[in-house]
Design an enzyme around this catalytic site. Structure first.
Site: not given
Ligand code: FE2
Ligand code: BEZ
Length: 406
Positions: A62, A64, A207, A210
């Site tokens: 994971h 970004h 996601h 969180e």
């Molecule tokens: Fe993320």
């Protein structure tokens, strides 16, 4: 064909000595050097340095990459403040990270022994760099948008990005889909995307749970998200509960990132559907989201793996650093057992969760391997020392080819 002879091999569950590995793109055999030389007479033989340890390449499920320009722009300490700062700085960050900035982030992962990564792509700006990356890549095209009025336009854009990623044909590149989160994606969009995912058997991530703000918003349409949604999106209540969101994923193994605020019912659903939790300890700490309860996950028999998240909520894309923070974060867990699980999580378990034929030094697996220069003979606590000492990584092999070192 090649044969390499390290002093030690971590498989990652067992430590082997006096063994060599014969491989081309995949691992053909693990046996004593003399046996391999007889069987593979034409192979090039490399004797690695004293105290060399061969282990599976690390897998960062994971990240970004499009946010790799962030250094100090984003606000840390509280999830909603961070989210506002992302929205405020979004354009600047995205425009501030061109292909070379993304390639630099990818190269930093290679330097730290990451041979496979899962890229969450919001805009497709990272596609070319991922297509050109030396690593195996699961390219998760992200779907986001909670407003029904925008659904058609957003879905068209998502489909276009997905299609372009499907046109990348190279060994070790897998197109996939990321559903941003339960609070940010309209159910209409989720249903349409999951239809495609299931029909085409694509890799899937989201996601999930969180922050406490997400928990309160999904459970009661209250909390820190209330003002956020009213002001920015003219929305008065949540689009779905956590249970309704998870139902879309029933029967399809999914990688769910964070899961810090999941309740018992959520965990039961995750367990019965064999979903995997992606744990990003540094991101959770920096955004004020607390510590994931790993013991609870283990009690529910839920697989968890460790990942870095992006540079929007981290200062490095380094799984050794991430595992070290996890080791200290979960201070109520037995040290050696946690260290061993962390190493397994970033290798075999991550490969299994992503459906990739690597993560182990074993016959038939892809030759994704790294060589570490230990500073002495390893003992029973090797997993702890691997995480603490950040040994030099002198070689990285991906699909049998040297991508770092000589
Ligand atoms: Fe993320
Ligand atoms: C949206 O696009 O609707 C959205 C994005 C981020 C947070 C919440 C909602």
């Amino acid at each position: 064909m090649q044969i390499i002879t390290p002093d030690y091999i971590l498989t990652p569950n067992t430590l082997l000595t006096n063994m060599s590995v014969a491989f081309d793109t995949t691992i053909k055999k693990i046996a004593p050097l003399e046996d391999l030389k007889k069987e593979f007479a034409d192979a090039v033989v490399t004797k690695l340095k004293k105290n060399s340890l061969l282990m599976p390449g690390l897998i960062n499920a994971h990240v970004h990459l499009e946010f790799s320009a962030n250094k100090t722009q984003l606000s840390y300490g509280d999830f909603i403040s961070w989210l506002y700062s992302v929205i405020e700085n979004r354009e600047e960050l995205i425009n501030g990270c061109d292909e070379s900035c993304i390639a630099k982030a990818i190269d930093s992962m290679l330097e730290s022994g990451i041979t496979t990564f899962g890229a969450i792509s919001s805009h497709g700006m990272d596609l070319q760099a991922c297509a050109n990356a030396p690593q195996n890549v699961v390219f998760f095209n992200e779907l986001i948008g909670s407003q029904a009025t925008m659904a058609d336009a957003l879905f068209t854009d998502f489909l276009a990005r997905l299609d372009v990623s499907k046109s990348i044909k190279r060994e070790g590149f897998y197109p996939g889909v990321a559903i941003h989160s339960p609070y940010s994606v309209h159910p209409i969009l989720i249903k349409k995307a999951l239809q495609i995912v299931k029909n085409e058997n694509l890799k899937l991530t989201a996601h999930f749970m969180e922050s406490s703000a997400e928990r309160e918003w999904l459970d009661k349409s209250e909390g820190d998200f209330k003002d956020f949604f009213e002001n920015l999106l003219k929305q008065k209540s949540s689009l779905s509960s956590s249970g309704e969101f998870l139902e879309y994923f029933n029967g399809y193994e999914t990688l769910l990132t964070h899961v810090v605020q999941a309740n018992k019912q959520d965990l039961q659903t995750l367990s019965s559907n064999k979903h995997t939790v992606i744990h990003c300890p540094i991101s959770n700490r920096l955004l004020g989201n607390g510590a994931l309860d790993l013991k609870k996950l283990q009690k529910h028999n839920i697989r968890w793996i460790c990942a870095t998240d992006g540079l929007s909520s981290n200062y490095k894309l380094d799984l050794f650093e991430e595992m070290k923070c996890a080791l200290f974060m979960h201070s109520d867990m037995p040290l050696l057992e946690l260290a061993q699980r962390l190493i397994r999580s970033a290798t075999k378990d991550a490969a299994d969760a992503l459906g990739i034929n690597s993560g182990e030094i074993a016959q038939g697996k892809n030759a994704d391997m790294i060589v570490l220069d230990l500073e002495g003979k390893p003992n029973d606590e090797l997993a702890i020392h691997l995480i603490l000492h950040r040994y030099n990584i002198s070689k990285v092999y991906i699909n049998g080819k040297v991508k770092k070192g000589t």
